[in-house]
Design a protein around this motif. Structure first.
Motif, PDB file in Angstrom:
ATOM      1  N   LEU A  17       0.838  -1.191   0.000  1.00  0.00           N
ATOM      2  CA  LEU A  17       0.000   0.000   0.000  1.00  0.00           C
ATOM      3  C   LEU A  17       0.877   1.246   0.000  1.00  0.00           C
ATOM      4  O   LEU A  17       1.976   1.248   0.575  1.00  0.00           O
ATOM      5  N   THR A  18       0.390   2.296  -0.626  1.00  0.00           N
ATOM      6  CA  THR A  18       1.123   3.551  -0.738  1.00  0.00           C
ATOM      7  C   THR A  18       0.639   4.534   0.311  1.00  0.00           C
ATOM      8  O   THR A  18      -0.569   4.767   0.433  1.00  0.00           O
ATOM      9  N   ASP A  19       1.558   5.104   1.082  1.00  0.00           N
ATOM     10  CA  ASP A  19       1.237   6.195   1.996  1.00  0.00           C
ATOM     11  C   ASP A  19       0.943   7.423   1.139  1.00  0.00           C
ATOM     12  O   ASP A  19       1.843   8.009   0.542  1.00  0.00           O
ATOM     13  N   VAL A  20      -0.333   7.807   1.069  1.00  0.00           N
ATOM     14  CA  VAL A  20      -0.755   8.820   0.102  1.00  0.00           C
ATOM     15  C   VAL A  20      -0.101  10.164   0.393  1.00  0.00           C
ATOM     16  O   VAL A  20       0.360  10.855  -0.531  1.00  0.00           O
ATOM     17  N   PHE A  21      -0.043  10.559   1.665  1.00  0.00           N
ATOM     18  CA  PHE A  21       0.572  11.847   1.995  1.00  0.00           C
ATOM     19  C   PHE A  21       2.052  11.832   1.635  1.00  0.00           C
ATOM     20  O   PHE A  21       2.559  12.775   1.019  1.00  0.00           O
ATOM     21  N   ARG A  22       2.763  10.760   1.990  1.00  0.00           N
ATOM     22  CA  ARG A  22       4.198  10.699   1.699  1.00  0.00           C
ATOM     23  C   ARG A  22       4.466  10.610   0.198  1.00  0.00           C
ATOM     24  O   ARG A  22       5.506  11.066  -0.276  1.00  0.00           O
ATOM     25  N   TYR A  23       3.548  10.064  -0.562  1.00  0.00           N
ATOM     26  CA  TYR A  23       3.710   9.982  -2.011  1.00  0.00           C
ATOM     27  C   TYR A  23       3.850  11.377  -2.615  1.00  0.00           C
ATOM     28  O   TYR A  23       4.654  11.598  -3.531  1.00  0.00           O
ATOM     29  N   LEU A  24       3.071  12.325  -2.087  1.00  0.00           N
ATOM     30  CA  LEU A  24       3.107  13.697  -2.600  1.00  0.00           C
ATOM     31  C   LEU A  24       4.048  14.600  -1.823  1.00  0.00           C
ATOM     32  O   LEU A  24       4.526  15.603  -2.360  1.00  0.00           O
ATOM     33  N   HIS A  25       4.285  14.281  -0.560  1.00  0.00           N
ATOM     34  CA  HIS A  25       5.079  15.163   0.319  1.00  0.00           C
ATOM     35  C   HIS A  25       6.162  14.326   1.006  1.00  0.00           C
ATOM     36  O   HIS A  25       6.084  14.069   2.211  1.00  0.00           O
ATOM     37  N   PRO A  26       7.182  13.895   0.277  1.00  0.00           N
ATOM     38  CA  PRO A  26       8.142  12.945   0.843  1.00  0.00           C
ATOM     39  C   PRO A  26       8.937  13.483   2.022  1.00  0.00           C
ATOM     40  O   PRO A  26       9.406  12.682   2.850  1.00  0.00           O
ATOM     41  N   ASP A  27       9.102  14.796   2.115  1.00  0.00           N
ATOM     42  CA  ASP A  27       9.963  15.343   3.164  1.00  0.00           C
ATOM     43  C   ASP A  27       9.253  16.298   4.125  1.00  0.00           C
ATOM     44  O   ASP A  27       9.889  16.864   5.006  1.00  0.00           O
ATOM     45  N   GLU A  28       7.952  16.461   3.959  1.00  0.00           N
ATOM     46  CA  GLU A  28       7.240  17.468   4.743  1.00  0.00           C
ATOM     47  C   GLU A  28       6.919  16.945   6.144  1.00  0.00           C
ATOM     48  O   GLU A  28       6.465  15.813   6.318  1.00  0.00           O
ATOM     49  N   ALA A  29       7.151  17.776   7.157  1.00  0.00           N
ATOM     50  CA  ALA A  29       6.803  17.442   8.540  1.00  0.00           C
ATOM     51  C   ALA A  29       5.408  17.978   8.836  1.00  0.00           C
ATOM     52  O   ALA A  29       5.207  19.187   8.908  1.00  0.00           O
TER      53      ALA A  29
END
Length: 261
Positions: free
Chosen positions: A187-199
């Protein structure tokens, strides 16, 4: 005007009082998402109010009633959604914490799974309860995600393994659940897919320490359709909840909306 596609939102509603439930309802009915996954429900007056008001307004509502003292998940949608009551049965242990519906999307059916993972403290009892539930959920997901494309949303009460800051009280089995979603379940982490480095954080402790507890995952076959995923802090800032909401959108055609009541 929002962009086209299937949109979903998850929010921990914190088993609201009837008064807070009415304020949550006023915010939620103004949202444009097709599917709402609401976690930390109970068999309480506030949660019943939400289920009844959404039903009266023409929404499809799937609300597995938690047992005495237990918590659960409610899925509400403006599009047809067939309750997949068997998913909670597959989990078996604390089944109302896992809810699922099947959307008859034009390009093919999708399963939407809402999860409210047990929290824990340092006690052996609550630690074992969380470990047992995660193991049961992992087994249920392993079967469900192979049957059709799936979207998994909710308050998972786990952090990604490289979450920053790193908190020493999280156990390996909690990080392993996240790894299983991303690796074994593919499964793909949807937030991390678009924002790989955002806290970003969806819940804050008493001293302002941030935690990204609320998540959205989708089958890898859907990841190429991800167009947006963002945390919405208004519910927390307006004290509708102690959590922020998470919204996501896929560039796929949703089912035709239900007629208004």
């Amino acid at each position: 005007m929002s962009s086209p596609g299937l949109s979903l939102l998850t929010l921990n509603i914190g088993n609201p009082s009837p008064d807070r439930a009415r304020r949550q309802l006023a915010w939620l009915v103004r949202r444009e998402e097709d599917v709402l996954v609401l976690t930390e429900t109970k068999a309480s007056a506030g949660c019943r109010l939400l289920a009844e008001e959404f039903t009266a307004a023409g929404y499809a509502v799937h609300y597995p009633r938690p047992g005495p003292g237990e918590y659960g998940t409610m899925i509400v949608s403006t599009v047809p959604a067939a309750p997949d009551g068997g998913f909670g049965d597959r989990v078996g242990y604390l089944p109302s914490r896992a809810a699922a519906v099947i959307l008859p999307a034009p390009a093919g059916a999708l399963r939407v799974i809402g999860l409210y993972v047990p929290a824990r403290d340092a006690s052996a009892g609550k630690t074992e309860r969380k470990r047992k539930w995660l193991a049961a959920c992992d087994t249920a997901l392993a079967a469900a995600v192979t049957e059709m494309p799936a979207i998994v949303l909710g308050d998972l009460n786990v952090l990604e393994p490289d979450h920053w800051p790193r908190y020493p009280f999280f156990a390996p089995f909690e990080y392993d659940f996240y790894r299983t979603l991303a690796e074994a379940q593919r499964l793909t982490d949807v937030f991390r897919y678009l924002h790989p480095d955002e806290a970003e954080y969806s819940w804050f402790g008493r001293i302002g320490d941030g935690y990204r507890y609320d998540h959205a995952f989708c089958s890898q076959s859907l990841s190429g359709y991800i167009t947006s995923c963002d945390y919405l802090h208004q519910p927390r800032e307006d004290m509708l909840s102690d959590h922020s909401a998470l919204t996501m959108r896929l560039a796929i055609i949703p089912p035709a909306p239900l007629p208004p009541a």
